[in-house]
Design a protein around this motif. Sequence first.
Motif, short mmCIF file in Angstrom:
data_model
loop_
_atom_site.label_atom_id
_atom_site.label_comp_id
_atom_site.label_asym_id
_atom_site.label_seq_id
_atom_site.Cartn_x
_atom_site.Cartn_y
_atom_site.Cartn_z
N ARG B 74 0.81 -1.21 0.00
CA ARG B 74 0.00 0.00 0.00
C ARG B 74 0.85 1.27 0.00
O ARG B 74 1.94 1.30 0.59
N ASP B 99 1.04 -1.91 7.86
CA ASP B 99 -0.12 -1.93 8.75
C ASP B 99 -1.45 -1.99 7.98
O ASP B 99 -2.34 -2.75 8.33
N LYS B 100 -1.57 -1.19 6.92
CA LYS B 100 -2.81 -1.22 6.14
C LYS B 100 -2.95 -2.56 5.43
O LYS B 100 -4.04 -3.13 5.35
N PHE B 102 -1.77 -5.39 6.40
CA PHE B 102 -2.14 -6.39 7.41
C PHE B 102 -3.66 -6.43 7.59
O PHE B 102 -4.24 -7.49 7.83
N ALA B 103 -4.30 -5.26 7.49
CA ALA B 103 -5.76 -5.23 7.67
C ALA B 103 -6.44 -6.10 6.61
O ALA B 103 -7.40 -6.82 6.92
N THR B 104 -5.95 -6.04 5.38
CA THR B 104 -6.50 -6.90 4.32
C THR B 104 -6.38 -8.37 4.71
O THR B 104 -7.32 -9.15 4.57
N VAL B 106 -5.97 -9.73 7.75
CA VAL B 106 -6.81 -10.06 8.92
C VAL B 106 -8.26 -10.23 8.46
O VAL B 106 -8.93 -11.19 8.83
N PHE B 107 -8.72 -9.30 7.64
CA PHE B 107 -10.09 -9.33 7.13
C PHE B 107 -10.33 -10.62 6.33
O PHE B 107 -11.30 -11.34 6.57
N ARG B 124 -15.66 -9.11 -1.74
CA ARG B 124 -15.72 -8.08 -0.69
C ARG B 124 -14.59 -7.07 -0.85
O ARG B 124 -14.77 -5.86 -0.73
N LEU B 125 -13.38 -7.59 -1.11
CA LEU B 125 -12.23 -6.71 -1.26
C LEU B 125 -12.38 -5.84 -2.52
O LEU B 125 -12.00 -4.67 -2.53
N ARG B 128 -14.45 -2.85 -1.77
CA ARG B 128 -13.71 -1.82 -1.05
C ARG B 128 -12.86 -0.98 -2.02
O ARG B 128 -12.65 0.20 -1.80
N TRP B 129 -12.38 -1.63 -3.08
CA TRP B 129 -11.48 -0.94 -4.01
C TRP B 129 -12.19 -0.41 -5.25
O TRP B 129 -11.53 0.06 -6.19
#
Lengths: 327, 327
Positions: B74, B99-100, B102-104, B106-107, B124-125, B128-129
């Motif tokens: 990212r 960090d961002k 990682f959110a992907t 974890v989700f 779903r992803l 978001r995009w």
Amino acid sequence: MRITALAGGVGGARFLRGLLHHARTAPSTEPVELTVIGNTGDDITLFGLRICPDLDTLLYTLGGGIHEGQGWGRADESHHMAQELAALGAEPTWFGLGDKDFATHVFRSQLLGRGMPLSGVVERLSARWGLDEQGVRLLPMTDTPVETHVVVSEDGEQRAIHFQEWWVRHRAELPAERFVVAGLDRATPAPGVLDAIREADVVLLPPSNPVVSIGIILGVPGVRDALRGSRAPVVGVSPLVGGRPVRGHADVCLRTIGVDETSEAVAGLYADFLDGWLVDEDDPMTSRRGLEVVHRPLLMSSTDAAAAMAGAALDLGLRLRPGSGRA
Amino acid sequence: MRITALAGGVGGARFLRGLLHHARTAPSTEPVELTVIGNTGDDITLFGLRICPDLDTLLYTLGGGIHEGQGWGRADESHHMAQELAALGAEPTWFGLGDKDFATHVFRSQLLGRGMPLSGVVERLSARWGLDEQGVRLLPMTDTPVETHVVVSEDGEQRAIHFQEWWVRHRAELPAERFVVAGLDRATPAPGVLDAIREADVVLLPPSNPVVSIGIILGVPGVRDALRGSRAPVVGVSPLVGGRPVRGHADVCLRTIGVDETSEAVAGLYADFLDGWLVDEDDPMTSRRGLEVVHRPLLMSSTDAAAAMAGAALDLGLRLRPGSGRA
């Protein structure tokens, strides 16, 4: 000197940090070996990750990584992951999780997923935070997953929500009918928990929430019996000053279980094993047969204040030790 | 116009971003419905989280969140979580995770853990995009977990390591004996994959790695047959300029499977279904019966350059369509 403490989150962690400070700085104190039995009832699984708020607050506070202003979470924290999870539409958004804190949860979840018991994970986390070097051993109260839920009533309907949702999201303002602790009846104490109580020189109860922190630990089958049977004096610190908790919502929790919001009533919850009880300097409670009450200022406004408070509790415990002229 | 593309990571993503740019800006181009079939062979589980590097590079690139300099990960990324995981002694430390990002992971891991197939997670992803708004549908090649491993030899010993360890940690410098794709033989194409190939007007192969990206997708049972049977012309773009890949280690991968590092040899890997082939302007390869070769500059030095390249591939595909005077 072996000290064993039962602890919840912020209040317990600050008290125990004060205790360690007292032990390091008070010239007459023997070296302390401290075993902390931490509450796991407010553990929660969010985003597929296992989160142990009380254990983490203890680790971060005793390890020097805590956010002092909040009392929980990491100092110098960023929230990029939580922002991205919100962008992804992931729920919930009301539980504050920073990027460094998330690493703890990912690490713990990975180890738990491999079959490591929570106590093993806590040992790994304790090593990262240098607890061993301070003579501190942190134990979860149990390796069995336990979760406190709150039965709330809204518009005449009752429903159970996770303790964290009630505490963090609703700030304990949603009327609570009762607490239900899923898994507690079949939980077994984590390895070392009962021995730490039986073999202690003094057992301390910090000013943690008597219902949803200390109360949950006492509910792990075997723990209360061990306290009743321990040779060590058990000394507690009242969480109430002027009938209100210094922090948190202990008053609401006490009302929910039908117990008066007084130091006297809280001592009553521990009546079967409590030997000494530290209350605020203005508290009307007095000593009685079998319970020595000592008045002290109970505000942990600084590490020094917390150390003075913990020192007073420890001194009371030492005074009540068998062979020390105990009443 | 329905375009279906098979794609790996960085090269594929940049090419397809160029294609969308071309479709938006070239006045004569019909509106494009693009289906991208992404490689999942380089997926890996790290820290208990499922990571899909190629799919994420496609999502971030097409969604405008990519780190342009790196080509993956990212933009405006921090690395607090990775630093804390290193402090905890968690392995590995060689895979860069922000960090961002990682959110992907974890989700995705949370949804997979609930039983959602990878294709559902990708949907779903994609939301978001904003891929849908661009007329893009991203599909993983399969919902079956597939992992490419590399058999390497070190000091006379052979051992298999995950593709990412070979590619990222060892920069493809550890001598590779062969690739082993665990799970590929029993994988089934994700929902929509075969239909997207069968119903396309043009099928494009971006300049992705012919061995460990396109080659893996072609290995999903049914995919190659669908390409052979498709009415749509299949047009590919050579990943080699002057015998070397513009990016990545396609040359090493080709050597490992015993194929020459030439556009001609790569076209040979696709011989049973390839109709058009875009090669660099200086490439010695020429057209032959059944394969129309077109020479163009193949450096994606900018979005405009990528758009020109993708436009040339698309034009070739349209020219080769049945009824368009195809040879």
